[in-house]
Write an enzyme that holds these catalytic residues in place. Structure first.
Site, PDB file in Angstrom:
ATOM      1  N   GLU A  32       0.517  -0.986   0.252  1.00 45.58           N
ATOM      2  CA  GLU A  32      -0.136  -0.433  -0.121  1.00 45.58           C
ATOM      3  C   GLU A  32       1.238   1.332  -0.107  1.00 45.58           C
ATOM      4  O   GLU A  32       1.765   1.261   0.190  1.00 45.58           O
ATOM      5  CB  GLU A  32      -1.330   0.319   1.612  1.00 45.58           C
ATOM      6  CG  GLU A  32      -0.425   0.283   2.014  1.00 45.58           C
ATOM      7  CD  GLU A  32       0.113  -0.586   3.624  1.00 45.58           C
ATOM      8  OE1 GLU A  32       0.122  -2.324   2.149  1.00 45.58           O
ATOM      9  OE2 GLU A  32       0.944  -1.034   4.666  1.00 45.58           O
ATOM     10  N   HIS A  56      -7.427  -5.836  -0.149  1.00 47.59           N
ATOM     11  CA  HIS A  56      -6.865  -5.470   0.935  1.00 47.59           C
ATOM     12  C   HIS A  56      -5.825  -4.405   0.981  1.00 47.59           C
ATOM     13  O   HIS A  56      -5.840  -3.629   1.940  1.00 47.59           O
ATOM     14  CB  HIS A  56      -5.980  -6.905   1.338  1.00 47.59           C
ATOM     15  CG  HIS A  56      -4.783  -6.630   2.661  1.00 47.59           C
ATOM     16  ND1 HIS A  56      -5.390  -7.169   3.796  1.00 47.59           N
ATOM     17  CD2 HIS A  56      -3.589  -6.483   2.726  1.00 47.59           C
ATOM     18  CE1 HIS A  56      -3.960  -6.345   4.586  1.00 47.59           C
ATOM     19  NE2 HIS A  56      -2.906  -6.444   3.481  1.00 47.59           N
ATOM     20  N   GLU A  57      -4.991  -4.140  -0.344  1.00 45.43           N
ATOM     21  CA  GLU A  57      -4.613  -2.737  -0.164  1.00 45.43           C
ATOM     22  C   GLU A  57      -5.075  -1.399  -0.530  1.00 45.43           C
ATOM     23  O   GLU A  57      -5.165  -0.701  -0.041  1.00 45.43           O
ATOM     24  CB  GLU A  57      -3.869  -2.986  -1.712  1.00 45.43           C
ATOM     25  CG  GLU A  57      -3.052  -4.636  -2.169  1.00 45.43           C
ATOM     26  CD  GLU A  57      -1.827  -4.445  -0.624  1.00 45.43           C
ATOM     27  OE1 GLU A  57      -1.554  -3.392   0.108  1.00 45.43           O
ATOM     28  OE2 GLU A  57      -1.341  -5.339   0.029  1.00 45.43           O
ATOM     29  N   HIS A  60      -6.725  -0.548   3.188  1.00 43.40           N
ATOM     30  CA  HIS A  60      -5.237   0.464   3.656  1.00 43.40           C
ATOM     31  C   HIS A  60      -5.079   1.579   3.311  1.00 43.40           C
ATOM     32  O   HIS A  60      -4.330   2.175   4.205  1.00 43.40           O
ATOM     33  CB  HIS A  60      -3.630  -0.603   3.363  1.00 43.40           C
ATOM     34  CG  HIS A  60      -2.991  -1.356   3.749  1.00 43.40           C
ATOM     35  ND1 HIS A  60      -2.964  -1.144   5.436  1.00 43.40           N
ATOM     36  CD2 HIS A  60      -2.595  -2.668   3.493  1.00 43.40           C
ATOM     37  CE1 HIS A  60      -2.494  -2.705   5.748  1.00 43.40           C
ATOM     38  NE2 HIS A  60      -2.160  -3.259   4.330  1.00 43.40           N
ATOM     39  N   GLU A  79      -2.527  -3.601   9.836  1.00 48.12           N
ATOM     40  CA  GLU A  79      -2.683  -5.298   9.235  1.00 48.12           C
ATOM     41  C   GLU A  79      -3.688  -5.831   9.721  1.00 48.12           C
ATOM     42  O   GLU A  79      -4.785  -6.378   9.419  1.00 48.12           O
ATOM     43  CB  GLU A  79      -1.803  -6.649   9.417  1.00 48.12           C
ATOM     44  CG  GLU A  79      -0.559  -5.683   8.853  1.00 48.12           C
ATOM     45  CD  GLU A  79      -0.364  -5.195   7.437  1.00 48.12           C
ATOM     46  OE1 GLU A  79      -1.763  -5.524   7.049  1.00 48.12           O
ATOM     47  OE2 GLU A  79       0.327  -4.524   6.505  1.00 48.12           O
ATOM     48  N   TYR A 144      -2.147  -9.741  11.057  1.00 50.17           N
ATOM     49  CA  TYR A 144      -2.887  -9.805   9.840  1.00 50.17           C
ATOM     50  C   TYR A 144      -4.624 -10.600  10.857  1.00 50.17           C
ATOM     51  O   TYR A 144      -5.606 -10.158  10.758  1.00 50.17           O
ATOM     52  CB  TYR A 144      -2.615 -10.570   9.233  1.00 50.17           C
ATOM     53  CG  TYR A 144      -1.689  -9.261   8.349  1.00 50.17           C
ATOM     54  CD1 TYR A 144      -1.688  -9.086   6.832  1.00 50.17           C
ATOM     55  CD2 TYR A 144      -0.211  -9.552   8.783  1.00 50.17           C
ATOM     56  CE1 TYR A 144      -1.336  -8.324   6.529  1.00 50.17           C
ATOM     57  CE2 TYR A 144       0.580  -9.418   7.851  1.00 50.17           C
ATOM     58  CZ  TYR A 144       0.561  -8.569   7.009  1.00 50.17           C
ATOM     59  OH  TYR A 144       1.125  -7.909   5.944  1.00 50.17           O
TER      60      TYR A 144
HETATM   61 ZN   LIG Z   1      -1.917  -5.212   4.745  1.00 46.27          ZN
END
Ligand SMILES: [Zn+2]
Length: 200
Positions: A32, A56-57, A60, A79, A144
């Site tokens: 990211e 996911h990115e 972020h 995360e 995560y």
């Molecule tokens: Zn990440």
């Protein structure tokens, strides 16, 4: 994906969102950055099965790029939150069961990493004691998926709608700032007190 993330969270603050596909030597699936995501060409596999990396990115953009962990002992604030948000978006786009399978697979990897470190090793916790070691040593799936599971636990205490509201409050409070878990804890406690007071 960006639309769904915005619906769940707060307005996107970074203008245009871009994915830059890097050469195969790029050592991560995705990374990211504000405004754009770096992506490995290895995530483009034809069946879209790696699209979760983009989800996911994108997430972020809120936790990682906007609200940022102050140091790597607080990495789960980047995360864990991002995985939590990613699975909310995936659940909306691909169905709740898709997100549950991802959580199940994540749990298996989490258990494997914690078993390798040892359950009492601080690297198996959400607050690793880096103690002068390179943060790289502590990077694993723990921030995560253990972070994700902790947030699912908090959500279970408050209910989905209230937790969503809390998440928005936290993000707006610390926008363009960096945080440690103490900041999250204080925000959580203040939020619970304020909402309990409102309810009586
Ligand atoms: Zn990440």
């Amino acid at each position: 994906m960006l639309d769904e993330a915005e619906k769940y969270l707060t307005p996107y603050i970074w203008g245009n969102y871009t994915v830059l596909v890097l050469p195969p030597s790029f050592p991560y699936g995705g990374m990211e950055n504000p405004l754009l995501t770096f992506a490995s060409p290895t995530i483009i596999v034809g069946d879209k099965s790696q699209v979760y990396v983009a989800t996911h990115e994108i997430c972020h953009s809120w936790t990682g790029n906007d609200v940022t962990c102050q140091n790597w002992e607080n990495m789960w604030l980047n995360e864990g939150f991002t995985v939590f948000e990613e699975r909310k978006v995936s659940g909306k786009l691909h169905g709740a069961n898709f997100a549950k399978v991802e959580a199940l697979l994540g749990n298996q990897s989490l258990w494997s990493d914690m078993s390798n470190y040892g359950l009492n090793n601080s690297y198996s916790s959400l607050h690793p004691n880096l103690d002068g070691h390179t943060p790289d040593d502590s990077f694993s799936i723990v921030p995560y998926d253990k972070g994700f599971q902790f947030l699912v636990y908090l959500e279970s205490l408050m209910g989905e709608n209230t937790f969503q509201d809390f998440l928005r409050t936290y993000i707006l409070k610390y926008s363009r700032d960096s945080v440690r878990y103490e900041d999250l804890k204080k925000t959580w406690e203040d939020y619970v007190v304020a909402n309990t007071t409102n309810a009586t």
